[in-house]
Structure formats: C-alpha cells, structure tokens
Design a protein around this motif. Structure first.
Motif, PDB file in Angstrom:
ATOM      1  N   SER A 452       0.832  -1.206   0.000  1.00  0.00           N
ATOM      2  CA  SER A 452       0.000   0.000   0.000  1.00  0.00           C
ATOM      3  C   SER A 452       0.863   1.252   0.000  1.00  0.00           C
ATOM      4  O   SER A 452       1.921   1.297   0.629  1.00  0.00           O
ATOM      5  N   LEU A 453       0.388   2.261  -0.733  1.00  0.00           N
ATOM      6  CA  LEU A 453       1.110   3.528  -0.867  1.00  0.00           C
ATOM      7  C   LEU A 453       0.176   4.671  -0.509  1.00  0.00           C
ATOM      8  O   LEU A 453      -0.921   4.791  -1.070  1.00  0.00           O
ATOM      9  N   THR A 454       0.597   5.543   0.421  1.00  0.00           N
ATOM     10  CA  THR A 454      -0.211   6.675   0.870  1.00  0.00           C
ATOM     11  C   THR A 454       0.663   7.915   0.979  1.00  0.00           C
ATOM     12  O   THR A 454       1.749   7.872   1.582  1.00  0.00           O
ATOM     13  N   SER A 455       0.213   9.017   0.366  1.00  0.00           N
ATOM     14  CA  SER A 455       0.913  10.317   0.457  1.00  0.00           C
ATOM     15  C   SER A 455       2.374  10.195   0.035  1.00  0.00           C
ATOM     16  O   SER A 455       3.299  10.456   0.816  1.00  0.00           O
ATOM     17  N   TYR A 467      13.586   8.133 -14.856  1.00  0.00           N
ATOM     18  CA  TYR A 467      12.868   6.862 -14.987  1.00  0.00           C
ATOM     19  C   TYR A 467      11.551   6.978 -14.244  1.00  0.00           C
ATOM     20  O   TYR A 467      11.502   7.479 -13.124  1.00  0.00           O
ATOM     21  N   ASP A 468      10.485   6.491 -14.851  1.00  0.00           N
ATOM     22  CA  ASP A 468       9.176   6.489 -14.210  1.00  0.00           C
ATOM     23  C   ASP A 468       9.111   5.392 -13.146  1.00  0.00           C
ATOM     24  O   ASP A 468       9.944   4.479 -13.131  1.00  0.00           O
ATOM     25  N   PRO A 469       8.116   5.466 -12.280  1.00  0.00           N
ATOM     26  CA  PRO A 469       7.928   4.369 -11.323  1.00  0.00           C
ATOM     27  C   PRO A 469       7.784   3.037 -12.053  1.00  0.00           C
ATOM     28  O   PRO A 469       7.151   2.953 -13.114  1.00  0.00           O
ATOM     29  N   PHE A 470       8.382   1.994 -11.473  1.00  0.00           N
ATOM     30  CA  PHE A 470       8.397   0.668 -12.110  1.00  0.00           C
ATOM     31  C   PHE A 470       7.792  -0.359 -11.167  1.00  0.00           C
ATOM     32  O   PHE A 470       8.109  -0.392  -9.980  1.00  0.00           O
ATOM     33  N   CYS A 471       6.899  -1.204 -11.702  1.00  0.00           N
ATOM     34  CA  CYS A 471       6.303  -2.290 -10.925  1.00  0.00           C
ATOM     35  C   CYS A 471       6.324  -3.567 -11.757  1.00  0.00           C
ATOM     36  O   CYS A 471       5.953  -3.545 -12.945  1.00  0.00           O
ATOM     37  N   TRP A 472       6.739  -4.652 -11.133  1.00  0.00           N
ATOM     38  CA  TRP A 472       6.689  -5.965 -11.781  1.00  0.00           C
ATOM     39  C   TRP A 472       6.134  -6.974 -10.773  1.00  0.00           C
ATOM     40  O   TRP A 472       6.711  -7.171  -9.703  1.00  0.00           O
ATOM     41  N   GLU A 473       4.996  -7.548 -11.123  1.00  0.00           N
ATOM     42  CA  GLU A 473       4.334  -8.538 -10.266  1.00  0.00           C
ATOM     43  C   GLU A 473       4.147  -8.006  -8.846  1.00  0.00           C
ATOM     44  O   GLU A 473       4.433  -8.682  -7.847  1.00  0.00           O
ATOM     45  N   THR A 474       3.620  -6.776  -8.771  1.00  0.00           N
ATOM     46  CA  THR A 474       3.411  -6.126  -7.481  1.00  0.00           C
ATOM     47  C   THR A 474       1.936  -5.788  -7.327  1.00  0.00           C
ATOM     48  O   THR A 474       1.367  -5.046  -8.147  1.00  0.00           O
ATOM     49  N   TYR A 475       1.303  -6.325  -6.285  1.00  0.00           N
ATOM     50  CA  TYR A 475      -0.136  -6.178  -6.079  1.00  0.00           C
ATOM     51  C   TYR A 475      -0.401  -5.408  -4.782  1.00  0.00           C
ATOM     52  O   TYR A 475       0.215  -5.670  -3.749  1.00  0.00           O
ATOM     53  N   GLY A 476      -1.353  -4.462  -4.880  1.00  0.00           N
ATOM     54  CA  GLY A 476      -1.680  -3.687  -3.707  1.00  0.00           C
ATOM     55  C   GLY A 476      -2.612  -2.549  -4.020  1.00  0.00           C
ATOM     56  O   GLY A 476      -3.458  -2.654  -4.911  1.00  0.00           O
ATOM     57  N   GLU A 477      -2.406  -1.428  -3.313  1.00  0.00           N
ATOM     58  CA  GLU A 477      -3.347  -0.321  -3.440  1.00  0.00           C
ATOM     59  C   GLU A 477      -2.624   1.021  -3.304  1.00  0.00           C
ATOM     60  O   GLU A 477      -1.827   1.221  -2.391  1.00  0.00           O
TER      61      GLU A 477
END
Length: 504
Positions: A452-455, A467-477
């Motif tokens: 989870s990511l807040t603020s 570089y932009d934010p990168f996500c690989w096989e990452t699940y959340g909110e």
C-alpha cells in the motif's frame, strides 16, 4: 610546716615533658614492630571515635592493597574485591587505568581491559570505566559471559582504537570488540570506538614490527616513515576477512547509548541472536565510499528499538536480516550510505523470516536507496507486516524499492523459489530523488501482495523524470494520489499465488 607555693607555669612545663616522653616511647614501640601507625592504627582510632564521611573514606583509601606487577608489565590488584567505598565490602567501579592500561594510543592495553572486565564480571551492576582524556589501543577482545553477573555498565568516555598492524589480526577475524552471552549489559558514555578502517578499505600495505630488515625498495617507497621505524618493519596487506567493530551476541537487555563508532573495517555495530535491544543517541561515521561498512546490522534479534541516532557509512545505515521481528526504528538520520534495508534475504536457497518492522520519522540524505527490501532468488520464508512512515528523502537515487532479484555478484542464475513478501506499507514518503522514485521488482512465481502507498511525493532533482515508477508482479493499493503518478501497481491478488508457503 609551711608548704612551698606551686607555680602554675612549672606544672604546665612538667606536663608537656611527660607527654613528650610518653609519645616518644609509643613511637619507638611501633617503629620496632614495623607498623605504619599513621595508615593503620590512626585510622582505626578515628573510626573508633565514631567519625564518618571524610575520615572513613580517607582510612579506606590508605588501606587499599598495593598492586602487583606481573611479568608482562600489566598491573593487577592483588584483591579486586577490596572495598573502595560503601558498606557492601565490594567495589562497583573498575577503571582500566588501575589495571595497567597506559592510554597513550601506542601501548597494547588489551590485557588491562581483560583484567578489569574479569573483576567487573564478578559484581552485579558494576561499572567498567574507560576514562576520558586517554586513547587505548586494544587488540581483538571478547567480553564474555555467561557466568558474569547481570547489569554491567561499560562506561566509555575515552577513545578505543584498533591496531593497524596486519600481525594483530592473523588470518582475519569476524569482529574486533565482542560482548557475548550477557544479561543487562549497557555501553554508554561520550567516548569513541575507532576501527581505523582505512588500512582495510584501501587494501594497502601496512607496516608492522618484525625481526627482519626491510628491503631497499620497501624503505624507499615508505620515505615518510622515520628512520628508526624503518630498521625493523615489514610490509604486509591486511587479511581479506574484515572485522565488525562492535558485536553483541546471544545477549538480552542490551543498551548502547551516547557513544561514537567510526571507521570500522566492515559493519560498525552488530546484534546477533539478541533480545530486548536499545540503541539511542549513538553516532556512527565512516566515508560514503568505504566498502561494506554497514551502520547497524540486526540478525536473529527480537524486540529492537533504535532512535535518535546519526548514521553515515558506505553501505546500509541499518540492515535487518533473517530472524528479526518487532523492530522499531525512528528519528534516525541516514546518509551517506545505501539507506535502510531489509535483506538481502534467502541467499544460497536459505530460509529467511522478518516480521513486524516499523521505520518512521527518519531523514535519508544522499544515499543509494531510501527504504528497501531485497531478497535473493531461490530463497524461502517471508517478509511481512512492514511499515515505512514519515520518511524525508533528499537526493536519493531510488527512495522506494523492493528487489526480489537482488544479486551482488557478476552473475546469478534464475530460480523460481522466492521469499514471500506481503503487507508492506509506505506512508508519507516525501523529498527528492536522482534516478527513479519507485522500483518494485517482484518474483514471477511468488509476487508481492498487500503493498500500500499513501501520500507519496517525490520530485526529481533535475526537474524531469529520468525513470518512471516501475512495478513488476506487485499487487496492492494506491490509497492517495501520488507525485509522480504510480499507475503500475496491480489491484487485488495474483491468480497464481501458491496456496501454501514455507512457514516461518
């Protein structure tokens, strides 16, 4: 018959003469018996009169047993339990200077420290004093239990330095100063532990005494050494195994407060298999380019509190390894270094377990990463229930990172097994970055869940995204809008999540 009139002056003179004769007679008796009247009988007389305070302390001072000088030149009191003060019959303070330490920064004070520890070890709640104003050169040493009494305080107000001679380290050691299997052990004070690590970092030759003469070429290359030192020196590199400066092992109720640890050859402060640990008001310092000089390293330790501490080093400011749980870190200044990290975990297909870690109210400046979780492919176990909150970053390469493909070698093979990562919370992470704001690289076979990511407010120092934010096989909110936008996070849970994981 009429009596003669007595003159009072004559009586006074006769009385004085009688007292003088009596005193001389008593003095002769004691002199013949070989007794030190002033230091023994006089003190007994004063104590018999009921005098307290200064008189009693004065008598005890003079009744201390004379120290015995051993053949090795170190001074060891004949009876370390001799009373210095109080009515318990035991001293509670042991100063290393009283045990033969020179404190000149050159003489080997190791045996004096060992002797002082042996004495303090026998007395509960005793204090071993390393006084201010002196520099003590101490070789590798272990202050060990488990037969020591609890509650010992290591009062460090002076400076302890490590030897820079390769001869002092043999083929290499894992630690320099070690406290092992102790209960309620505390190190506190305003003093410094200096590992003098530059001779290790540079992998350069070190001069140490030997019976052989230098070659002409060796002395020519070391023209800054005095001609006296050149006569009996030899050049040799330090061993490849670099020691941790200060290590605690198998101990409970451990506190480190106020001291400075600097220039360690490798990790500065390590806790291994310890419980109920507190570190506060500590300063850790080494250059940003010094290799593998972690600030604080935790392993197999539980109930750890670290706060109000400044860490500048060449690797992780805090490194949290397998077997750690209930770790709370706050109000720490980190940088330079590699940030605050959980891992690397699972190396060589091992099982690793870390849980219930909170890192908050922390400033991270000029580091490689900010808050990071790193695991090796092929490992097992889990990292769960982690909170990163109120983190201020400044010019950090990558402030937020999860890396399940961690590898510090030239080549690592791909493996399907992984350390499971779940329940990772990032809240109020703000500041500037130089490369990439967020990097989540999770396992194909065991994705990260519950992230989870807040603020989140992270701005590029250059003003534009490298570089932009990168996500690989990452699940959340993503619970709030973020800067920059983090759109790569996947919602829910993966369909291929294994039904059973390796338990911790």
């Amino acid at each position: 018959m009429r009596m003669a009139k007595i003159n009072p002056k004559d009586d006074t003179i006769l009385l004085l003469i009688a007292i003088f004769i009596l005193s001389a007679s008593l003095g002769t008796c004691y002199g013949r018996e070989g007794k030190h009247w002033r230091h023994s009988e006089a003190c007994q007389f004063k104590k018999g009169q009921g005098h307290r305070g200064g008189h009693r302390h004065h008598c005890q001072h003079h009744n201390r047993l004379s120290p015995k000088v051993n053949g090795d030149g170190y001074t060891v009191p004949q009876d370390t339990m001799t009373s210095l003060a109080g009515s318990s019959g035991r001293t509670t303070t042991f100063n290393v200077l009283d045990y033969g330490a020179k404190g000149d920064g050159h003489a080997d004070d190791t045996k004096a420290f060992e002797a002082a520890w042996a004495a303090a070890c026998q007395v509960a709640a005793s204090t071993l004093v390393v006084p201010s104003g002196s520099v003590f050169m101490v070789k590798p040493i272990s202050f060990s239990g488990p037969n020591c009494k609890p509650g010992i305080v290591f009062q460090l107000d002076g400076k302890i330095i490590a030897p820079t001679s390769s001869q002092a380290w043999g083929s290499g050691l894992l630690q320099w100063i070690e406290f092992t299997k102790l209960t309620k052990i505390k190190i506190k004070g305003k003093g410094t532990i200096d590992g003098q690590g530059s001779v290790w970092w540079n992998d350069s030759a070190t001069v140490y005494p030997t019976d052989e003469l230098d070659s002409v070429s060796s002395t020519a290359q070391n023209s800054t050494i005095s001609s006296t030192d050149m006569i009996s020196t030899n050049l040799s590199k330090m061993p490849s195994t670099k020691p941790t400066a200060l290590r605690f092992y198998g101990s409970s109720d451990v506190a480190v407060n106020g001291i400075t640890i600097q220039n360690s050859p490798q990790t500065h402060l390590k806790f291994d298999s310890c419980t109920d640990v507190q570190v506060f008001g500590v300063t850790i310092s080494s250059p940003g380019d010094s290799p593998n000089t972690d600030g604080i390293h935790l392993q197999n330790s539980q109930n750890v509190l670290i706060y109000s501490t400044d860490i500048a080093c060449g690797d992780d400011c805090v490194s949290i390894q397998t077997g750690c749980s209930n770790v709370y870190i706050h109000n720490v200044n980190c940088g330079p270094g590699h940030g605050i990290s959980i891992g690397g975990l699972g190396k060589d297909n091992t099982k690793a377990c870390v849980s219930n870690v909170t890192i908050r109210d922390t400033i991270i400046t000029g580091t490689l990463t900010g808050v990071r979780i790193k695991t090796w492919q092929g490992g097992s176990g889990s990292v769960q229930d982690i909170m990163f909150s109120n983190i201020q970053v400044s010019e950090v390469h990558t402030p937020i990172m999860i890396d399940q493909f961690y590898c510090d070698q030239e080549k690592c093979k791909n493996e399907t097994a992984a350390v499971a990562i779940s329940g990772i919370n990032y809240m109020n992470i703000k500041g500037t970055y130089t490369v990439q704001p967020v990097h989540f690289a999770c396992s194909d076979s065991l994705p990260c869940i519950g992230v989870s990511l807040t603020s989140i407010e992270l701005k590029s120092v250059q003003g534009s995204h490298l570089y932009d934010p990168f996500c690989w096989e990452t699940y959340g909110e993503l619970k709030t809008t973020s800067e920059p936008p983090i759109s790569c996070l996947q919602k829910g849970k993966p369909s291929n999540l294994p039904s059973q994981l390796v338990p911790c």
